[in-house]
Design a protein around this motif. Structure first.
Motif, PDB file in Angstrom:
ATOM      1  N   VAL A   1     -30.341 -14.635  -9.081  1.00  0.00           N
ATOM      2  CA  VAL A   1     -29.970 -13.222  -8.991  1.00  0.00           C
ATOM      3  C   VAL A   1     -31.195 -12.336  -9.221  1.00  0.00           C
ATOM      4  O   VAL A   1     -31.423 -11.367  -8.493  1.00  0.00           O
ATOM      5  N   GLU A   2     -31.997 -12.694 -10.206  1.00  0.00           N
ATOM      6  CA  GLU A   2     -33.188 -11.892 -10.507  1.00  0.00           C
ATOM      7  C   GLU A   2     -34.161 -11.893  -9.337  1.00  0.00           C
ATOM      8  O   GLU A   2     -34.732 -10.850  -8.985  1.00  0.00           O
ATOM      9  N   ILE A   3     -34.345 -13.053  -8.701  1.00  0.00           N
ATOM     10  CA  ILE A   3     -35.234 -13.132  -7.527  1.00  0.00           C
ATOM     11  C   ILE A   3     -34.665 -12.289  -6.386  1.00  0.00           C
ATOM     12  O   ILE A   3     -35.391 -11.573  -5.695  1.00  0.00           O
ATOM     13  N   HIS A   4     -33.338 -12.330  -6.221  1.00  0.00           N
ATOM     14  CA  HIS A   4     -32.699 -11.515  -5.178  1.00  0.00           C
ATOM     15  C   HIS A   4     -32.913 -10.021  -5.458  1.00  0.00           C
ATOM     16  O   HIS A   4     -33.239  -9.248  -4.538  1.00  0.00           O
ATOM     17  N   LEU A   5     -32.748  -9.624  -6.716  1.00  0.00           N
ATOM     18  CA  LEU A   5     -32.936  -8.217  -7.078  1.00  0.00           C
ATOM     19  C   LEU A   5     -34.329  -7.710  -6.719  1.00  0.00           C
ATOM     20  O   LEU A   5     -34.501  -6.604  -6.204  1.00  0.00           O
TER      21      LEU A   5
END
Length: 625
Positions: free
Chosen positions: A546-550
């Motif tokens: 999720v953090e990489i997607h953000l």
């Protein structure tokens, strides 16, 4: 079962990293497999450094694991230190690396292979190949046995006509203490294969009790170490062994130069090409003469052994020169040698003689994997072994080959580079070789590859279920962040603590969390987010996705679009009977290279060195595009 009467589905020649992964893959896909190796005690031995992974190589080990291979599991079970390299850079560059216990590593590999169904073992040296016309039908051994098989995978490492050099001494061998393999090269050359010679080397091993570590810089593992395998059956390290860093100096360099006249690298006895990115210490001080010092990593070989691997001091200089020069390194003043460094020359075959499945073009049902294809490194070898094992099993089952594209895996980049471009020096993987490295991260190897491996019968249902849950929970948390608003009173304390501008109204969590200066862990004070994470049992792997997607969704989408454009050319196939000689409007070099490589698609043709965009335009016209 008799070796004299059995026709195996797959024979794997050689029990190194490539051979071990090849044998495991073909056997796990249901093919009756025989692994033939010169010494069963040395299966999957770490011939050089006691480590797996590193820049781009760590991504490959994760991919092997996601596909159901064994390298990641074995590394986790035998690791003594773990590091995630390049953490200060973007996630495309993060690369896991582990130091392993050398003896435990080989023992664990053998145990896992012995527990693999459909896999048999035989200790002997293969010194000939059996053919029926242009098809391989088995192998001949040193004891005179002729063992039949439907497919054969050669993973001979550095053993094909191997020649070891230490100073002015030369003797045959595949590695220290083991004989060379003869006969295979000669049989293949008779069949029309083009062979060449390459060189690699290894540094001395020394006794840790004779070193002064107080003069070195300690290199501990990560505070919160991760692991390689996506399976929960392996665990992260609780305790770790440190490595150490020291440096060469001008005195070391001067002492090494004293032996140059007796060095096989400089007196002409070694004429083959060594690895550009892992050169010997004499090569480094010759090529970088103005550099005052070079790094030396002092790496323990296991939990309890006193043996130390002197990483950065690979050499084939005479023993007396090695002894004098290494004593001038800080901390090595009273060193005791366990083994001297040496260089080894061996036969390889230009990988342009292979198809994408790693089957040879000249002989049907014959596959090559590992250093025979001109690569260097355990990880590159293991990846090729897995792919060759899968494709040999598919060939026996009458199914289409399994080929990974460049936008699907580093393994796809590796194979495509080898068979499209060939190599004039030992090939090593780097992140820079992958044009889609933002897509090919170490953290998402399971999402990319496990569904493909499950379809092959290589990955378990447990693996697939974990990937499905990871994908679903990632989407669920992203949706929650996009739909959930937070008041300024909830986020402003977080922003103030980071010295960032505060907000004066409620905002979606997604928008706040996407700020590059903030990490997901900064939001642990927001209770509604914590409740959501607890309710849905969201773990650190999902939070990482999720953090990489953000932070990187824009870059990821751009790369996906570029990959889609390339894949459209991948689908423009070139018939195997196509006559490039009739294309007078393309350059002579392009015609020559296309005739030699015989690309299967326009996309592959475009990656051949010497084939220009205008040559591709001509090809597209002839393909009716």
């Amino acid at each position: 079962m008799s070796l004299f009467s059995t026709v195996f589905d797959v024979i794997v020649v050689g029990g190194g990293h490539a051979g071990s992964e090849a044998a495991a893959a073909s056997a796990n896909m249901g093919a009756h497999t025989l692994l033939i190796t010169m010494n069963l005690q040395n299966i999957a031995q770490m011939s050089c450094n006691p480590a797996m992974g590193g820049i781009a190589k760590g991504q490959i080990v994760r991919e092997i694991d996601a596909l159901g291979g064994y390298s990641g599991i074995v590394t986790d079970k035998t690791a003594i230190q773990f590091k995630m390299l390049n953490k200060s850079k973007g996630p495309a560059m993060w690369s896991p690396r582990a130091q392993s216990d050398r003896m435990q590593f080989a023992e664990c590999w053998r145990t896992m292979l012995e527990q693999t169904e459909n896999l048999d073992f035989y200790q002997d040296s293969v010194n000939g190949l059996l053919f029926d016309g242009d098809t391989i039908i088995g192998v001949k051994t040193a004891l005179g046995l002729e063992i039949k098989a439907k497919t054969v995978i050669i993973t001979a490492g550095t053993f094909l006509n191997g020649l070891i050099h230490i100073g002015e001494k030369t003797f045959g061998g595949g590695r220290a203490g083991e004989g060379a393999s003869t006969g295979i090269t000669e049989d293949l050359v008779q069949k029309g294969f083009e062979s060449g010679r390459m060189k690699t080397g290894t540094p001395p091993r020394v006794d840790s009790r004779s070193l002064d570590f107080s003069k070195m810089i300690e290199q501990p593992g990560d505070d919160n170490p991760e692991k390689f395998s996506f399976l929960p059956s392996t665990t992260s390290l609780v305790k770790q062994r440190s490595c150490y860093l020291t440096y060469t100096n001008q005195k070391v360099h001067d002492l090494l130069r004293e032996g140059f006249d007796r060095s096989p690298m400089f007196n002409g006895r070694i004429q083959s090409t060594g690895p550009r990115y892992c050169p010997s210490v004499e090569d480094k001080i010759d090529r970088f003469a103005t550099k005052e010092r070079h790094q030396i990593f002092v790496e323990p070989e296991g939990w309890t052994t006193v043996e130390i691997y002197v990483n950065g001091f690979s050499t084939s200089l005479p023993e007396d020169i090695q002894d004098k020069a290494i004593r001038a390194i800080e901390g090595f003043e009273n060193v005791k040698f366990l083994r001297y460094g040496y260089a080894i020359e061996y036969d390889f075959f230009q990988p342009t003689q292979l198809t994408h499945s790693l089957e040879t073009k000249l002989v049907k049902n014959l596959f090559f994997a590992g250093q025979i294809n001109g690569t260097t490194g355990y990880e590159e070898a293991a990846a090729q072994g897995l792919m060759a094992g899968v494709n040999a099993a598919l060939k026996v089952q009458g199914k289409a080959p399994f080929i990974l594209k460049r936008n699907e895996a580093y393994i796809g980049v590796l194979v495509d580079d080898l068979i499209t471009k060939g190599t004039e020096e030992p090939y090593r993987m780097f992140t820079s070789r992958a044009e889609y490295r933002t897509l090919l991260r170490q953290d998402n190897a399971d999402l990319r590859l496990t569904p493909l491996a499950y379809e092959l019968g290589l990955a378990s249902k447990e693996r697939l279920d974990r990937v499905t849950a990871k994908r679903e929970k990632t989407a669920l948390l992203i949706q929650f962040l996009e739909q959930t608003s937070v008041k300024e009173s909830e986020v402003n304390p977080i922003l103030e603590a980071k010295g960032l501008a505060t907000v004066n109204q409620s905002m979606k969590l997604f928008k706040i969390a996407a700020r590059p200066q903030l990490a997901f862990q900064d939001f642990t004070s927001i209770e509604k987010l914590n409740q959501f994470i607890r309710l849905h049992e969201i773990d650190s792997d999902v939070i990482e996705q999720v953090e990489i997607h953000l932070k990187y969704s824009g870059y990821i989408e751009k790369e996906k679009n570029n990959a889609d454009k390339l894949n459209r050319l991948e689908n423009v196939m070139i018939p195997s009977t196509f006559n490039y000689q009739k294309l007078q409007s393309i350059s002579f070099e392009a015609r020559e290279k296309l005739c030699k490589i015989q690309p299967t698609s326009i996309s592959q043709a475009s990656r051949i060195s010497g084939v220009s965009p205008s040559d591709i335009s001509v090809l597209l016209v002839h393909m009716g595009r």
